[in-house]
Design a protein around this motif. Structure first.
Motif, PDB file in Angstrom:
ATOM      1  N   GLU A  63      39.283  40.894  51.734  1.00 12.46           N
ATOM      2  CA  GLU A  63      40.316  40.367  50.844  1.00 12.46           C
ATOM      3  C   GLU A  63      39.786  39.201  50.011  1.00 12.46           C
ATOM      4  OE1 GLU A  63      44.891  38.581  51.029  1.00 12.46           O
ATOM      5  OE2 GLU A  63      43.852  39.165  52.878  1.00 12.46           O
ATOM      6  N   ALA A  64      39.001  38.316  50.626  1.00  6.83           N
ATOM      7  CA  ALA A  64      38.436  37.174  49.901  1.00  6.83           C
ATOM      8  C   ALA A  64      37.453  37.637  48.834  1.00  6.83           C
ATOM      9  CB  ALA A  64      37.757  36.218  50.877  1.00  6.83           C
ATOM     10  N   GLU A  65      36.624  38.619  49.162  1.00  3.69           N
ATOM     11  CA  GLU A  65      35.700  39.166  48.160  1.00  3.69           C
ATOM     12  C   GLU A  65      36.472  39.847  47.035  1.00  3.69           C
ATOM     13  OE1 GLU A  65      31.549  40.036  50.574  1.00  3.69           O
ATOM     14  OE2 GLU A  65      33.012  41.669  50.391  1.00  3.69           O
ATOM     15  N   GLY A  66      37.585  40.498  47.376  1.00  4.23           N
ATOM     16  CA  GLY A  66      38.406  41.138  46.349  1.00  4.23           C
ATOM     17  C   GLY A  66      39.026  40.137  45.398  1.00  4.23           C
ATOM     18  N   LEU A  67      39.476  38.997  45.920  1.00  6.35           N
ATOM     19  CA  LEU A  67      40.015  37.953  45.050  1.00  6.35           C
ATOM     20  C   LEU A  67      38.932  37.398  44.125  1.00  6.35           C
ATOM     21  CD1 LEU A  67      42.290  36.070  47.606  1.00  6.35           C
ATOM     22  CD2 LEU A  67      43.059  37.265  45.545  1.00  6.35           C
ATOM     23  N   ALA A  68      37.730  37.238  44.658  1.00 12.37           N
ATOM     24  CA  ALA A  68      36.610  36.777  43.819  1.00 12.37           C
ATOM     25  C   ALA A  68      36.295  37.809  42.747  1.00 12.37           C
ATOM     26  CB  ALA A  68      35.382  36.506  44.686  1.00 12.37           C
ATOM     27  N   SER A  69      36.292  39.083  43.126  1.00  9.58           N
ATOM     28  CA  SER A  69      36.033  40.151  42.158  1.00  9.58           C
ATOM     29  C   SER A  69      37.065  40.133  41.041  1.00  9.58           C
ATOM     30  CB  SER A  69      36.039  41.506  42.870  1.00  9.58           C
ATOM     31  OG  SER A  69      35.868  42.561  41.947  1.00  9.58           O
ATOM     32  N   SER A  70      38.328  39.901  41.411  1.00  8.25           N
ATOM     33  CA  SER A  70      39.392  39.847  40.407  1.00  8.25           C
ATOM     34  C   SER A  70      39.207  38.668  39.463  1.00  8.25           C
ATOM     35  CB  SER A  70      40.749  39.749  41.113  1.00  8.25           C
ATOM     36  OG  SER A  70      41.797  39.622  40.178  1.00  8.25           O
ATOM     37  N   PHE A  71      38.865  37.499  40.022  1.00 11.79           N
ATOM     38  CA  PHE A  71      38.688  36.322  39.171  1.00 11.79           C
ATOM     39  C   PHE A  71      37.484  36.472  38.251  1.00 11.79           C
ATOM     40  CE2 PHE A  71      36.517  32.198  38.556  1.00 11.79           C
ATOM     41  CZ  PHE A  71      37.436  31.631  37.688  1.00 11.79           C
ATOM     42  N   PHE A  72      36.364  36.947  38.794  1.00 11.01           N
ATOM     43  CA  PHE A  72      35.137  37.053  37.990  1.00 11.01           C
ATOM     44  C   PHE A  72      35.090  38.322  37.151  1.00 11.01           C
ATOM     45  CE2 PHE A  72      33.730  34.185  41.462  1.00 11.01           C
ATOM     46  CZ  PHE A  72      33.302  33.115  40.686  1.00 11.01           C
ATOM     47  N   SER A  73      36.072  39.215  37.317  1.00  7.65           N
ATOM     48  CA  SER A  73      36.148  40.474  36.555  1.00  7.65           C
ATOM     49  C   SER A  73      34.950  41.380  36.818  1.00  7.65           C
ATOM     50  CB  SER A  73      36.292  40.190  35.053  1.00  7.65           C
ATOM     51  OG  SER A  73      37.480  39.468  34.794  1.00  7.65           O
ATOM     52  N   SER A  74      34.634  41.570  38.082  1.00  5.77           N
ATOM     53  CA  SER A  74      33.565  42.487  38.476  1.00  5.77           C
ATOM     54  C   SER A  74      34.177  43.736  39.093  1.00  5.77           C
ATOM     55  CB  SER A  74      32.636  41.817  39.493  1.00  5.77           C
ATOM     56  OG  SER A  74      33.315  41.639  40.729  1.00  5.77           O
ATOM     57  N   ASP A  75      33.366  44.782  39.241  1.00  7.69           N
ATOM     58  CA  ASP A  75      33.808  45.954  39.998  1.00  7.69           C
ATOM     59  C   ASP A  75      33.811  45.643  41.493  1.00  7.69           C
ATOM     60  OD1 ASP A  75      33.993  47.321  37.632  1.00  7.69           O
ATOM     61  OD2 ASP A  75      32.034  48.289  37.815  1.00  7.69           O
ATOM     62  N   HIS A  76      32.837  44.835  41.903  1.00 12.86           N
ATOM     63  CA  HIS A  76      32.759  44.409  43.303  1.00 12.86           C
ATOM     64  C   HIS A  76      31.979  43.107  43.375  1.00 12.86           C
ATOM     65  CE1 HIS A  76      32.907  44.950  47.676  1.00 12.86           C
ATOM     66  NE2 HIS A  76      31.718  44.386  47.687  1.00 12.86           N
ATOM     67  N   THR A  77      32.408  42.224  44.278  1.00 18.90           N
ATOM     68  CA  THR A  77      31.707  40.956  44.499  1.00 18.90           C
ATOM     69  C   THR A  77      31.323  40.843  45.969  1.00 18.90           C
ATOM     70  OG1 THR A  77      32.751  39.756  42.676  1.00 18.90           O
ATOM     71  CG2 THR A  77      31.952  38.439  44.526  1.00 18.90           C
ATOM     72  N   PHE A  78      30.058  40.540  46.221  1.00 19.86           N
ATOM     73  CA  PHE A  78      29.556  40.293  47.566  1.00 19.86           C
ATOM     74  C   PHE A  78      29.460  38.785  47.799  1.00 19.86           C
ATOM     75  CE2 PHE A  78      27.692  44.450  46.519  1.00 19.86           C
ATOM     76  CZ  PHE A  78      27.946  45.186  47.667  1.00 19.86           C
TER      77      PHE A  78
END
Length: 475
Positions: A70-85
């Protein structure tokens, strides 16, 4: 999206876990901080209560299904990526993983010559065939930092078999270039652009910062959250935004290059750093810009340096002092440190200062420090050290010995005078910023030796102390 970004799922989970006052019959050995050396216990106590392991409800970084996901998903949403690690091994881990995922041994990778040593290490681990592109010299900064689309176009024409292009954006001093045009050019060859954006996580705040690499179309981007955002040292992000990059391959390599026991305090700091960036208000941004303007005015008050002006290509959080004639960057840095102010780095000619995302409106203490430094430098003898300039690297360059061949060779240590013409068996890296002067596998020249000698004479720090005597070469 704003209300979603108010959440901090990983941090909340750890706080809830701590509130249960759990009994520890598991690692780590400090047992929630109950077992620790008396010396330092007070400083570490709070953070140790968050330093746990993969327990029920706390998820697993290498196979996230719950709060880390969930935390990685929130980061992905903020940074506008397909996925954030989330990364706990610094941008180094991200650079290694994205390069390893992009190629197989023998593949050609086009890479910016003044890249970080971790990118060089990634090339070696991958067994890639790097083709180095030299950045152009910029008179206004006194550095080689500009990558051009024409240089990339020539490289792609000469090496149509290339599997990826690896770039650094911005450089250590916060300087950027026309990355969008380069990305568009590379994508015509249907290969990815991998970007080491270690110093650009805050670009996602928008103006007055340059555009971030993800917004410009990069396929994979690594960011050191700890460098420019409020995260703990080593905490970093790796963003994927492309069909050219296999997310599962990246995840597989991250499991190899990162610890199987990742630090939860580092992971939580990534959750909180994203929260901080996502929730910065417009008034806070305006206050920061006013503070930045006032700080830059303060630093202009010296006859011993100039403050390099900002352009649209510069990160305003980086403030560079250009030493005046008769003064070195090292002298300025030493004088500042004597006053308790520690800059990020110094070179023979420049001093780099990194500002924070929150700046005090009151600068009287800073003005006092600068006045004291001016007094110190006034009473210092003029420095006659020969100025050291960066080597103008070849516009396009391959290694003189492939990585596979290096593995079969033995090396010997040679004095610099005897190493000329030999193949380097080790990189030569001033640190900071960690950008190699000599890369492993290239032929050593008189220019290399002269620059190393000049840098040593000016007080530059090298990670290998033996560099002052010589270098390991292949026989």
């Amino acid at each position: 999206m704003k209300h979603i970004q108010n959440r901090t799922p990983l941090y909340d989970a750890l706080v809830h876990f701590r509130a249960q006052r759990p009994e520890s019959y598991h690692v780590p050995g400090h047992k929630h901080g109950q077992v620790f050396a008396n010396v330092g216990a007070g400083d570490f106590q709070t953070i140790l209560s968050l330093d746990v392991t993969e327990l029920p409800g706390l998820d697993d970084l290498h196979a996230p299904q719950d709060v880390i996901k969930e935390a990685e998903g929130l980061a992905s949403s903020f940074f506008s990526s397909d996925h954030t690690f989330f990364l706990v091994g610094g941008s180094t881990a991200g650079n290694l993983a994205m390069v390893l995922a992009a190629c197989v041994p023998g593949d050609v990778i086009i890479v910016q010559r003044n890249c970080h040593k971790s990118v060089m290490n990634a090339m070696e681990l991958a067994g890639a065939k790097p083709v180095f592109l030299a950045p152009e010299y910029e008179l206004e900064t006194g550095r080689y930092s500009k990558v051009t689309v024409s240089a990339v176009r020539r490289a792609l024409a000469r090496y149509p078999e290339a599997k990826a292009v690896v770039l650094t954006y911005p450089d250590y001093f916060g300087r950027t270039y026309d990355l969008k045009t380069i990305i568009d050019e590379v994508h015509q060859s249907e290969i990815p652009v991998l970007v080491d954006e270690a110093h650009g996580v805050h670009f996602h705040l928008g103006a007055p910062f340059p555009a971030p690499a993800l917004k410009l179309g990069a396929d994979a981007v690594v960011q050191s959250a700890h460098k420019m955002a409020p995260a703990m040292t080593m905490a970093s992000y790796l963003h994927i935004q492309s069909d050219y990059v296999d997310k599962q391959q990246v995840a597989s390599y991250l499991r190899m290059v990162q610890s199987s026991s990742p630090s939860y305090p580092l992971l939580v700091s990534l959750d909180l750093a994203r929260y901080y960036l996502a929730n910065m208000s417009e008034s806070e941004r305006e206050n920061w810009q006013e503070g930045m303007h006032n700080v830059r005015i303060c630093w202009k008050n010296s006859p011993y340096w100039d403050v390099l002006p900002l352009s649209k290509h510069d990160d305003p959080m980086k403030l560079t002092l250009s030493a005046a004639s008769g003064v070195t960057g090292f002298q300025i840095a030493n004088a500042l440190e004597a006053e308790g102010l520690y800059p990020e780095m110094a070179t023979q000619d420049q001093v780099l200062l990194i500002l924070g995302l929150e700046l005090d409106a009151e600068n009287s203490h800073l003005e006092e420090i600068i006045g004291n430094v001016n007094h110190q430098l006034k009473n210092s003898p003029a420095n006659a050290t020969i100025k050291s300039r960066s080597i103008p690297f070849p516009h396009m360059q391959e290694l003189d010995m492939a990585y596979a061949e290096m593995k079969q060779k033995k090396s010997t240590f040679q004095a610099w005078s005897k190493a000329i013409g030999c193949i380097a068996a080790q990189p030569v890296i001033p640190y900071p910023p960690g950008i190699p002067i000599v890369v492993k596998g290239e032929r050593i020249t008189h220019e290399h030796a002269a620059q190393v000698s000049a840098l040593l004479g000016s007080g530059t720090n090298f990670q290998d102390a033996a560099i002052q005597e010589g270098i390991h070469v292949y026989t």
